[in-house]
Design a protein around this motif. Structure first.
Motif, PDB file in Angstrom:
ATOM      1  N   GLY A   9       0.968  -1.248  -0.012  1.00 17.70           N
ATOM      2  CA  GLY A   9       0.103  -0.046   0.019  1.00 17.70           C
ATOM      3  C   GLY A   9       0.798   1.291  -0.033  1.00 17.70           C
ATOM      4  N   ALA A  10       0.475   2.081  -1.061  1.00 16.88           N
ATOM      5  CA  ALA A  10       1.349   3.450  -1.034  1.00 16.88           C
ATOM      6  C   ALA A  10       0.415   4.686  -0.743  1.00 16.88           C
ATOM      7  CB  ALA A  10       1.718   3.697  -2.629  1.00 16.88           C
ATOM      8  N   LEU A  31       4.792  -2.256  -2.113  1.00 14.52           N
ATOM      9  CA  LEU A  31       4.033  -2.661  -3.374  1.00 14.52           C
ATOM     10  C   LEU A  31       2.735  -2.162  -3.437  1.00 14.52           C
ATOM     11  CD1 LEU A  31       5.026  -6.603  -2.653  1.00 14.52           C
ATOM     12  CD2 LEU A  31       6.316  -4.887  -4.260  1.00 14.52           C
ATOM     13  N   LEU A  35      -1.729   4.705  -6.367  1.00 15.85           N
ATOM     14  CA  LEU A  35      -1.295   5.593  -5.416  1.00 15.85           C
ATOM     15  C   LEU A  35      -2.582   5.921  -4.471  1.00 15.85           C
ATOM     16  CD1 LEU A  35       1.024   7.591  -7.618  1.00 15.85           C
ATOM     17  CD2 LEU A  35       1.836   6.059  -5.794  1.00 15.85           C
ATOM     18  N   SER A  40      -5.790  12.525  -3.352  1.00 12.68           N
ATOM     19  CA  SER A  40      -6.998  13.198  -3.449  1.00 12.68           C
ATOM     20  C   SER A  40      -7.280  13.981  -2.046  1.00 12.68           C
ATOM     21  CB  SER A  40      -8.347  12.265  -3.558  1.00 12.68           C
ATOM     22  OG  SER A  40      -7.800  10.961  -4.317  1.00 12.68           O
ATOM     23  N   SER A  42      -6.924  16.607   1.205  1.00 14.34           N
ATOM     24  CA  SER A  42      -6.652  18.035   1.247  1.00 14.34           C
ATOM     25  C   SER A  42      -5.040  18.033   1.692  1.00 14.34           C
ATOM     26  CB  SER A  42      -7.664  18.643   2.510  1.00 14.34           C
ATOM     27  OG  SER A  42      -6.996  17.972   3.652  1.00 14.34           O
ATOM     28  N   TYR A 275       0.868  -2.734  -9.729  1.00  9.82           N
ATOM     29  CA  TYR A 275       0.414  -4.276  -9.710  1.00  9.82           C
ATOM     30  C   TYR A 275      -0.054  -4.541  -8.311  1.00  9.82           C
ATOM     31  CZ  TYR A 275       3.636  -4.358 -13.416  1.00  9.82           C
ATOM     32  OH  TYR A 275       4.680  -4.208 -14.526  1.00  9.82           O
ATOM     33  N   SER A 276      -1.306  -5.578  -8.291  1.00  9.86           N
ATOM     34  CA  SER A 276      -1.981  -5.740  -7.070  1.00  9.86           C
ATOM     35  C   SER A 276      -0.991  -6.989  -6.405  1.00  9.86           C
ATOM     36  CB  SER A 276      -3.366  -6.426  -7.269  1.00  9.86           C
ATOM     37  OG  SER A 276      -4.065  -5.414  -7.739  1.00  9.86           O
ATOM     38  N   GLY A 396      -9.038  10.486   9.290  1.00 10.88           N
ATOM     39  CA  GLY A 396      -8.461   9.761   8.332  1.00 10.88           C
ATOM     40  C   GLY A 396      -7.103   9.846   8.306  1.00 10.88           C
ATOM     41  N   ASN A 397      -6.431  10.748   8.021  1.00 16.36           N
ATOM     42  CA  ASN A 397      -4.888  10.752   7.825  1.00 16.36           C
ATOM     43  C   ASN A 397      -4.051  10.511   9.203  1.00 16.36           C
ATOM     44  OD1 ASN A 397      -4.673  10.843   5.119  1.00 16.36           O
ATOM     45  ND2 ASN A 397      -5.027  13.214   4.995  1.00 16.36           N
ATOM     46  N   ALA A 400      -4.205   6.900   9.580  1.00 13.54           N
ATOM     47  CA  ALA A 400      -3.152   6.460   8.930  1.00 13.54           C
ATOM     48  C   ALA A 400      -1.411   6.693   9.383  1.00 13.54           C
ATOM     49  CB  ALA A 400      -3.316   6.916   7.361  1.00 13.54           C
TER      50      ALA A 400
END
Ligand SMILES: Cc1cc2nc3c(=O)[nH]c(=O)nc-3n(C[C@H](O)[C@H](O)[C@H](O)COP(=O)(O)OP(=O)(O)OC[C@H]3O[C@@H](n4cnc5c(N)ncnc54)[C@H](O)[C@@H]3O)c2cc1C
Length: 414
Positions: A9-10, A31, A35, A40, A42, A275-276, A396-397, A400
């Protein structure tokens, strides 16, 4: 090759883990199918905007709210990370942001209030230093909209801000004089404004209206050369400028995401996108994961530890089927509500899918339905975690960043 850390995850969660790994000199690969949502978003990093989540008054004293949340919600990702480590994650990000050349301001002690494109006022925690502007202190506020830009209407923004701030706010339309027979998004305009000639056209129109004011303008002031564009505008206009995040594509989110990506690459992190991850081998430990290359062959990656930062439902790390929600790589159990009814779907007290996710222990290792760790060397972070509502809480962020930080510390321990 054996990596110290394989991150899937990026998004901000994956990047946050990679920053920790880089600081410790660990061999790391990211991997990712694409992106993450940071592009997307703010570009603001919200720790906790509202608590309780249904309380619509912004949370100003952050630690008070955070400590209450930790007391009341033991399964919330913040309760698993803990206040001290959340503070460490945020202050480490602030330091790295200076080194990366995109300095951020703010602190974990208090939220600040920022205007949005629709003229509401919302709390946020960390923000680019160029946004360190106070709408409450400004003597005069002016909103400018750019004719060629879609989805930003200065009259609407100013009108709602007038109500929220209880003061007069003027608005103006300006243009950048580009005629391409289509509407432009914020990224197009930000690129155009890196050209001095186009910027000068804008400055000429803004000069008579902005002197001595706080100029609110959609976030279009440069993609890579934002520093030069913003300081040129402030000098020429003799005013302070505050960029307002736009609807996606969001230039402020893009600046942060690209800065992180380039910094990590410059520090030797391998980043493979497009790539997944769709294969893994392992029983009590993950032994390897793989992506399927365009020629159909598997490319395998072996790590001492792995981090799953695949972004939940929005990031497509979790997939929603009519009767269940599945974690797509390791088939980890997902704790989810009953499929929501039509009435639940737009429930203002929380959309049931928002808090769906993988449940983990205090070390962020995934648990089975009896509470046993499934893989010892796998750690989960970001929106793939369950037990919180990033949209209602405005976290959210923040989740993360802090879970990505803790996941890496746990993964690299020992
Ligand atoms: C429009 C928008 C605006 C937002 N604004 C804000 C804001 O202002 N403030 C705030 O705090 N938060 C905001 N958020 C929320 C925040 O962006 C997310 O909560 C946060 O980015 C989640 O980060 P993440 O790293 O967990 O997931 P993501 O950013 O979604 O990243 C997931 C990554 O995993 C990859 N992936 C998924 N499945 C696989 C697979 N099988 N194999 C390989 N890779 C895979 C994806 O390609 C992606 O790279 C916003 C979100 C959106 C959508």
């Amino acid at each position: 090759m054996l990596y110290d850390l394989v991150i899937i995850g990026a998004g901000l969660a994956g990047f946050s883990s990679a920053l920790v790994a880089v600081e410790r000199g660990k061999k790391t690969v990211i991997l990712a199918r694409g992106l993450g949502n940071l592009y997307s978003s703010s570009g603001y990093i919200d720790l906790l905007g509202y608590y309780p989540a249904t309380e619509r008054k912004p949370l100003l004293s952050l630690l008070e709210g955070l400590n209450r949340l930790i007391d009341e919600k033991p399964a919330h990702p913040y309760s698993l990370v803990g206040t001290d480590m959340i503070k460490d994650a945020f202050s480490s990000f602030l330091s790295i942001s200076e080194v990366m050349g995109l300095p951020y301001g703010g602190s974990t002690y208090k939220n600040v209030i920022m205007p949005t494109a629709v003229g509401s006022l919302v709390p946020t925690t960390l923000f680019p230093k160029t946004a360190e502007r106070d709408v409450f202190e400004a003597e005069k506020i002016v909103v400018a909209g750019i004719r060629e830009l879609i989805d930003f209407f200065p009259a609407y923004t100013a009108g709602n801000l007038e109500i929220a701030l209880e003061r007069k706010i003027d608005f103006y339309w300006v243009n950048i004089g580009i005629n391409v027979h289509r509407e432009l998004n914020s990224y197009d305009i930000a690129l155009a404004l890196e050209e001095k000639e186009i910027r000068d056209r804008l400055l000429k129109q803004l000069k008579p209206i902005s002197k001595g004011s706080l100029l609110l303008i959609p976030a279009v002031l440069g993609v890579k050369r934002w520093k030069e564009v913003i300081s040129h505008m402030e000098e020429e206009l003799e005013c302070k400028v505050l960029e307002i995040p736009t609807f996606p594509p969001s230039v402020m989110g893009y600046r942060l995401a690209e800065t992180l990506l380039n910094y990590l690459k410059s520090k030797g992190v391998e980043i493979i996108t497009g790539y997944s991850v769709d294969y893994f081998k392992g029983d009590k430990d993950v032994e390897e994961v793989a992506i399927t290359m365009s020629n159909g062959r598997l490319k395998k990656f072996k790590g001492k530890s792995y981090i799953l930062a695949t972004g939940g439902i929005l990031g497509e790390g979790l997939q929603v089927y009519p009767q269940e929600i599945k974690e797509t790589i390791f088939s980890l159990p997902v704790i989810s509500p009953e499929p929501p009814s039509r009435e639940d779907f737009f429930n203002l007290e929380g959309q049931p899918f928002s808090s769906t996710g993988v449940f983990v222990n205090n070390s962020l290792q995934p648990l089975d339905r009896t509470g046993k760790v499934i893989f010892n060397n796998l750690f989960v972070s970001g929106a793939t975690l369950g037990g919180y509502d990033p949209f209602l809480e405005k976290s959210g962020n923040g989740v993360a960043l802090s879970t990505g930080y803790k996941a890496a510390l746990m993964a690299l321990k020992g």
